[in-house]
Design an enzyme around this catalytic site. Structure first.
Site, PDB file in Angstrom:
ATOM      1  N   CYS A   1       0.578  -0.735  -0.407  1.00 59.25           N
ATOM      2  CA  CYS A   1       0.062   0.092   0.018  1.00 59.25           C
ATOM      3  C   CYS A   1       1.056   1.344   0.067  1.00 59.25           C
ATOM      4  O   CYS A   1       1.559   1.362   0.896  1.00 59.25           O
ATOM      5  CB  CYS A   1      -1.173   0.039   1.544  1.00 59.25           C
ATOM      6  SG  CYS A   1      -2.268   1.552   1.263  1.00 59.25           S
TER       7      CYS A   1
ATOM      8  N   CYS B   1      -0.954   4.096   2.030  1.00 56.08           N
ATOM      9  CA  CYS B   1      -0.366   3.668   3.951  1.00 56.08           C
ATOM     10  C   CYS B   1       1.365   4.237   4.162  1.00 56.08           C
ATOM     11  O   CYS B   1       1.534   4.576   5.041  1.00 56.08           O
ATOM     12  CB  CYS B   1      -0.971   2.409   4.421  1.00 56.08           C
ATOM     13  SG  CYS B   1      -2.086   1.937   3.572  1.00 56.08           S
ATOM     14  N   ASP B   2       2.058   3.404   2.959  1.00 57.74           N
ATOM     15  CA  ASP B   2       3.991   4.038   3.673  1.00 57.74           C
ATOM     16  C   ASP B   2       4.180   4.058   3.069  1.00 57.74           C
ATOM     17  O   ASP B   2       5.717   4.666   3.539  1.00 57.74           O
ATOM     18  CB  ASP B   2       3.602   2.071   3.388  1.00 57.74           C
ATOM     19  CG  ASP B   2       3.569   0.951   4.630  1.00 57.74           C
ATOM     20  OD1 ASP B   2       2.962   1.679   5.820  1.00 57.74           O
ATOM     21  OD2 ASP B   2       3.441  -0.020   4.044  1.00 57.74           O
TER      22      ASP B   2
END
Ligand code: NAP
Length: 306
Positions: free
Chosen positions: A130, A133-134
């Protein structure tokens, strides 16, 4: 007993909830993780009609709030067991068993793994599924993204905003992603595209430090010094729990046509989980509406017969 049990609070599931609630039906939505589904992991949505641009996270939140506004009961519980073939459908979670007249399966699909050496070992320590997200953890660093679809290309563009360099590793010499995205990808100076290539090995000590990529045409291997590997090689269904009662296709997707009906009366499949040619936000939303409409019709027919 609920009129409609919806499994999954992604775009298809929450759209079904909105349509069901607006039709006056009682609805419970069961979600194992977080609302929004796949779209919550998408940096920008630019192809949903009527909305020029919105982040995937904002889209998911807005949809969730819209469903809540109509009174959606959303339970964050994972489905563990099902009994769908009778007139009263039962869906059991880790907490309780819900009974419903109809069930809409809108559980989406999960990210496919790469299957190369080091992937499992460094998952969460430099291997990510992701980018939204990261991605922020890799500011100023060099990373690899694997895949040639819309997700990989969108994620590469997103990562290139923050990372020093982004290596796109794709197994063929042409992209599956939309041309508009591919054009943007090729125009970015800090994105290097490795065509006809696969990641053979990911390695490091505490976290990812290197990736070996192999060119499939000339069999040469190149070692890249990088800090992260983002995997975006597509989706796969997660339907094993349903296979005892619901027909799946050879790839594990639920067999259901454009009316979202499965082989079991009163049970519908909506969004990425069903057999379909185009898995997009707009088709997931459309499925949610159709499935709720069909479920409403089924309930009405049952009442006439009773
Ligand atoms: P996808 O379209 O299925 O693309 C997966 C990519 O990964 C393909 O390029 C595929 O290569 C490659 N791949 C598959 N298995 C691999 C492996 N084992 N090793 C290396 N490469 C591998 O998946 P996606 O990009 O996640 O998209 C999923 C769905 O969501 C699609 O329908 C997509 O259009 C949609 N989506 C749409 C948008 C948008 O409209 N903006 C954004 C994101 C996603 P090949 O090309 O050689 O098969």
């Amino acid at each position: 007993m609920f009129d409609m049990i919806i499994i999954g609070a992604g775009t298809a599931g929450l759209t079904a909830a909105i349509y069901g609630l607006r039709a006056g039906l009682s609805v419970v939505v069961l979600e194992e993780f977080i609302y929004g589904g796949q779209i919550a992991n998408t940096p920008d949505v630019e192809n949903y009609p009527g909305i020029e641009k919105i982040s995937g996270a904002d889209f998911g939140i807005t949809l969730y709030e819209q469903a809540k506004k109509y009174g959606a009961l959303i339970k964050f519980e994972g489905v563990k067991n099902i009994k769908l073939t009778g007139q009263v459908k039962e869906v059991s979670t880790n907490k309780t068993t819900y009974q419903g007249k109809t069930v809409i399966i809108a559980n989406g699909a999960k990210r496919r793994k790469l299957g190369c050496k080091g992937e499992e070992e460094f998952s969460g320590r430099g291997v990510s599924y992701c980018a939204t997200c990261d991605g922020a953890f890799y500011k100023g660093k060099e990373v690899v993204i694997v895949g040639g679809g819309n997700t990989a290309v969108e994620d590469a563009l997103f990562l290139a905003n923050n990372c020093q360099k982004v290596h796109v590793v794709h197994r063929r010499d042409s992209f599956r992603a939309s041309q508009v995205l591919v054009d943007s990808l090729k125009a970015r100076e800090n994105i290097i595209i490795h065509y006809d290539s696969v990641v053979e090995e990911i390695s490091g000590t505490k976290s990812v430090e290197r990736a070996i990529i192999k060119n499939l045409k000339d069999n040469t291997a190149t070692e890249l010094t990088i800090s992260g590997v983002f995997v975006a090689v597509g989706l796969e269904p997660d339907n094993s729990i349903y296979q005892s009662e619901i027909l799946l296709d050879k790839n594990g997707y639920i067999q259901a046509g454009e009316n979202c009906k499965t082989n079991v009366e009163g049970v519908y499949a909506a969004g990425d989980t069903r057999t379909k040619t185009l898995r997009q936000l707009v088709t997931a939303a459309a499925d949610g509406a159709v499935a709720a409409f069909e479920a409403g019709n089924y309930i009405n027919q049952m009442q006439i017969q009773a």
